[in-house]
Motif scaffolding. Structure first.
Motif, PDB file in Angstrom:
ATOM      1  N   PRO A  32      -3.363  14.191  -4.607  1.00  0.00           N
ATOM      2  CA  PRO A  32      -2.589  13.484  -3.590  1.00  0.00           C
ATOM      3  C   PRO A  32      -2.699  11.974  -3.778  1.00  0.00           C
ATOM      4  O   PRO A  32      -3.693  11.472  -4.301  1.00  0.00           O
ATOM      5  CB  PRO A  32      -3.228  13.923  -2.276  1.00  0.00           C
ATOM      6  N   PHE A  33      -1.649  11.280  -3.362  1.00  0.00           N
ATOM      7  CA  PHE A  33      -1.607   9.839  -3.579  1.00  0.00           C
ATOM      8  C   PHE A  33      -1.018   9.144  -2.357  1.00  0.00           C
ATOM      9  O   PHE A  33       0.045   9.522  -1.883  1.00  0.00           O
ATOM     10  CB  PHE A  33      -0.763   9.523  -4.819  1.00  0.00           C
ATOM     11  N   ASP A  34      -1.732   8.163  -1.849  1.00  0.00           N
ATOM     12  CA  ASP A  34      -1.249   7.348  -0.734  1.00  0.00           C
ATOM     13  C   ASP A  34      -0.712   6.035  -1.290  1.00  0.00           C
ATOM     14  O   ASP A  34      -1.461   5.229  -1.833  1.00  0.00           O
ATOM     15  CB  ASP A  34      -2.404   7.040   0.247  1.00  0.00           C
ATOM     16  N   TRP A  35       0.590   5.826  -1.170  1.00  0.00           N
ATOM     17  CA  TRP A  35       1.181   4.546  -1.550  1.00  0.00           C
ATOM     18  C   TRP A  35       0.743   3.532  -0.502  1.00  0.00           C
ATOM     19  O   TRP A  35       0.657   3.839   0.679  1.00  0.00           O
ATOM     20  CB  TRP A  35       2.703   4.646  -1.536  1.00  0.00           C
ATOM     21  N   LEU A  36       0.492   2.349  -0.926  1.00  0.00           N
ATOM     22  CA  LEU A  36       0.128   1.239  -0.033  1.00  0.00           C
ATOM     23  C   LEU A  36      -1.161   1.553   0.719  1.00  0.00           C
ATOM     24  O   LEU A  36      -2.169   1.828   0.115  1.00  0.00           O
ATOM     25  CB  LEU A  36       1.287   0.893   0.907  1.00  0.00           C
ATOM     26  N   PHE A  37      -1.111   1.557   2.041  1.00  0.00           N
ATOM     27  CA  PHE A  37      -2.306   1.747   2.855  1.00  0.00           C
ATOM     28  C   PHE A  37      -2.502   3.209   3.236  1.00  0.00           C
ATOM     29  O   PHE A  37      -1.542   3.941   3.414  1.00  0.00           O
ATOM     30  CB  PHE A  37      -2.201   0.927   4.146  1.00  0.00           C
ATOM     31  N   ASP A  38      -3.759   3.595   3.431  1.00  0.00           N
ATOM     32  CA  ASP A  38      -4.012   4.938   3.930  1.00  0.00           C
ATOM     33  C   ASP A  38      -4.152   4.882   5.460  1.00  0.00           C
ATOM     34  O   ASP A  38      -4.100   3.812   6.063  1.00  0.00           O
ATOM     35  CB  ASP A  38      -5.236   5.569   3.254  1.00  0.00           C
ATOM     36  N   PHE A  39      -4.308   6.044   6.068  1.00  0.00           N
ATOM     37  CA  PHE A  39      -4.363   6.111   7.530  1.00  0.00           C
ATOM     38  C   PHE A  39      -5.526   5.293   8.094  1.00  0.00           C
ATOM     39  O   PHE A  39      -5.377   4.617   9.102  1.00  0.00           O
ATOM     40  CB  PHE A  39      -4.454   7.559   8.028  1.00  0.00           C
ATOM     41  N   HIS A  40      -6.667   5.353   7.444  1.00  0.00           N
ATOM     42  CA  HIS A  40      -7.844   4.645   7.955  1.00  0.00           C
ATOM     43  C   HIS A  40      -7.589   3.139   8.053  1.00  0.00           C
ATOM     44  O   HIS A  40      -8.047   2.494   8.991  1.00  0.00           O
ATOM     45  CB  HIS A  40      -9.072   4.931   7.082  1.00  0.00           C
ATOM     46  N   GLU A  41      -6.833   2.603   7.094  1.00  0.00           N
ATOM     47  CA  GLU A  41      -6.520   1.176   7.110  1.00  0.00           C
ATOM     48  C   GLU A  41      -5.514   0.823   8.207  1.00  0.00           C
ATOM     49  O   GLU A  41      -5.483  -0.310   8.669  1.00  0.00           O
ATOM     50  CB  GLU A  41      -5.980   0.740   5.748  1.00  0.00           C
ATOM     51  N   LEU A  42      -4.714   1.772   8.627  1.00  0.00           N
ATOM     52  CA  LEU A  42      -3.675   1.526   9.630  1.00  0.00           C
ATOM     53  C   LEU A  42      -3.995   2.126  10.996  1.00  0.00           C
ATOM     54  O   LEU A  42      -3.253   1.909  11.953  1.00  0.00           O
ATOM     55  CB  LEU A  42      -2.337   2.092   9.137  1.00  0.00           C
ATOM     56  N   GLY A  63       5.743  12.720   1.047  1.00  0.00           N
ATOM     57  CA  GLY A  63       5.093  12.995  -0.226  1.00  0.00           C
ATOM     58  C   GLY A  63       3.853  13.852  -0.048  1.00  0.00           C
ATOM     59  O   GLY A  63       3.740  14.631   0.901  1.00  0.00           O
ATOM     60  N   ASN A  64       2.897  13.679  -0.940  1.00  0.00           N
ATOM     61  CA  ASN A  64       1.654  14.450  -0.856  1.00  0.00           C
ATOM     62  C   ASN A  64       0.490  13.591  -0.376  1.00  0.00           C
ATOM     63  O   ASN A  64      -0.667  13.946  -0.539  1.00  0.00           O
ATOM     64  CB  ASN A  64       1.329  15.103  -2.199  1.00  0.00           C
ATOM     65  N   ALA A  65       0.807  12.466   0.215  1.00  0.00           N
ATOM     66  CA  ALA A  65      -0.218  11.539   0.693  1.00  0.00           C
ATOM     67  C   ALA A  65      -1.061  12.180   1.794  1.00  0.00           C
ATOM     68  O   ALA A  65      -0.545  12.923   2.624  1.00  0.00           O
ATOM     69  CB  ALA A  65       0.438  10.271   1.232  1.00  0.00           C
ATOM     70  N   PRO A  66      -2.346  11.865   1.826  1.00  0.00           N
ATOM     71  CA  PRO A  66      -3.203  12.334   2.913  1.00  0.00           C
ATOM     72  C   PRO A  66      -2.810  11.753   4.272  1.00  0.00           C
ATOM     73  O   PRO A  66      -3.257  12.234   5.303  1.00  0.00           O
ATOM     74  CB  PRO A  66      -4.604  11.844   2.506  1.00  0.00           C
ATOM     75  N   SER A  73      -4.809  15.055  12.041  1.00  0.00           N
ATOM     76  CA  SER A  73      -6.178  15.527  12.291  1.00  0.00           C
ATOM     77  C   SER A  73      -7.130  14.447  12.790  1.00  0.00           C
ATOM     78  O   SER A  73      -7.988  14.726  13.626  1.00  0.00           O
ATOM     79  CB  SER A  73      -6.746  16.186  11.032  1.00  0.00           C
ATOM     80  N   ILE A  74      -7.003  13.247  12.308  1.00  0.00           N
ATOM     81  CA  ILE A  74      -7.870  12.152  12.751  1.00  0.00           C
ATOM     82  C   ILE A  74      -7.239  11.410  13.923  1.00  0.00           C
ATOM     83  O   ILE A  74      -7.893  11.144  14.927  1.00  0.00           O
ATOM     84  CB  ILE A  74      -8.173  11.181  11.594  1.00  0.00           C
ATOM     85  N   GLY A  75      -5.961  11.075  13.770  1.00  0.00           N
ATOM     86  CA  GLY A  75      -5.268  10.319  14.810  1.00  0.00           C
ATOM     87  C   GLY A  75      -4.923  11.137  16.038  1.00  0.00           C
ATOM     88  O   GLY A  75      -4.785  10.607  17.128  1.00  0.00           O
ATOM     89  N   GLY A  76      -4.738  12.448  15.850  1.00  0.00           N
ATOM     90  CA  GLY A  76      -4.411  13.318  16.976  1.00  0.00           C
ATOM     91  C   GLY A  76      -2.933  13.364  17.318  1.00  0.00           C
ATOM     92  O   GLY A  76      -2.550  13.867  18.368  1.00  0.00           O
ATOM     93  N   TYR A  77      -2.078  12.880  16.421  1.00  0.00           N
ATOM     94  CA  TYR A  77      -0.633  12.902  16.653  1.00  0.00           C
ATOM     95  C   TYR A  77      -0.090  14.241  16.159  1.00  0.00           C
ATOM     96  O   TYR A  77       0.237  14.414  14.997  1.00  0.00           O
ATOM     97  CB  TYR A  77       0.044  11.725  15.944  1.00  0.00           C
ATOM     98  N   LYS A  78      -0.003  15.193  17.073  1.00  0.00           N
ATOM     99  CA  LYS A  78       0.338  16.575  16.716  1.00  0.00           C
ATOM    100  C   LYS A  78       1.841  16.856  16.771  1.00  0.00           C
ATOM    101  O   LYS A  78       2.290  17.904  16.321  1.00  0.00           O
ATOM    102  CB  LYS A  78      -0.370  17.559  17.660  1.00  0.00           C
ATOM    103  N   ASN A  79       2.615  15.922  17.315  1.00  0.00           N
ATOM    104  CA  ASN A  79       4.054  16.129  17.474  1.00  0.00           C
ATOM    105  C   ASN A  79       4.822  15.361  16.394  1.00  0.00           C
ATOM    106  O   ASN A  79       5.733  14.603  16.675  1.00  0.00           O
ATOM    107  CB  ASN A  79       4.483  15.689  18.880  1.00  0.00           C
ATOM    108  N   THR A  80       4.409  15.580  15.146  1.00  0.00           N
ATOM    109  CA  THR A  80       4.991  14.870  14.010  1.00  0.00           C
ATOM    110  C   THR A  80       5.696  15.862  13.104  1.00  0.00           C
ATOM    111  O   THR A  80       5.169  16.929  12.808  1.00  0.00           O
ATOM    112  CB  THR A  80       3.886  14.144  13.207  1.00  0.00           C
TER     113      THR A  80
END
Length: 141
Positions: A32-42, A63-66, A73-80
């Motif tokens: 898997p690859f995260d373009w630009l920033f990952d979730f932790h950074e944002l 894409g296949n980004a984490p 799972s971390i942010g808790g946004y389940k309605n995506t």
């Protein structure tokens, strides 16, 4: 097969070609690859802008980004709803994360999405992909 486009300075992938992405995701299914920033950074920015964890979110060009899984799972946004042009990556991601919503969708042809049905749309790098493709298109209302 038009998987590469030529520019004056180099040869680069044709990011607008679904075959390019299907092949890339198939070849790199375990990378898997995260373009630009990952979730932790944002995360702090996202949580401050979206305090309602039940907000309806459309993730375009996931894409296949984490990032998508981390948002869930971390942010808790389940309605995506996570979308991508590549049916290969949507199949792979839906098997990997079956509790989430995954949909094949061309972000330049979203007729099946009702206007104003998503108060939040996240695009981490799709605009770059569209601008680097040989089949650039203009999206109109």
């Amino acid at each position: 097969e038009n998987l590469l486009i030529t520019t004056t300075s180099s040869i680069m992938p044709n990011y607008g070609d679904v075959d390019y992405w299907d092949k890339r995701y198939e070849d790199e299914k375990d990378s898997p690859f995260d373009w630009l920033f990952d979730f932790h950074e944002l995360e702090q920015i996202i949580c401050s802008l979206l305090p309602d964890k039940n907000e309806k979110i459309l993730m375009i060009g996931c894409g296949n980004a984490p990032f998508s899984n981390d948002l869930y799972s971390i942010g808790g946004y389940k309605n995506t709803i996570n979308t991508d042009l590549s049916s290969v990556v949507i199949m792979l991601q839906s098997k990997k994360y079956p509790d989430q919503q995954w949909k094949v969708l061309d972000a330049t042809q979203m007729d099946e999405i009702s206007d104003n049905s998503f108060p939040v749309v996240i695009d981490k790098s799709l605009i770059d992909t569209l601008m680097c493709s040989s089949n650039r298109c203009m999206v109109s209302d």
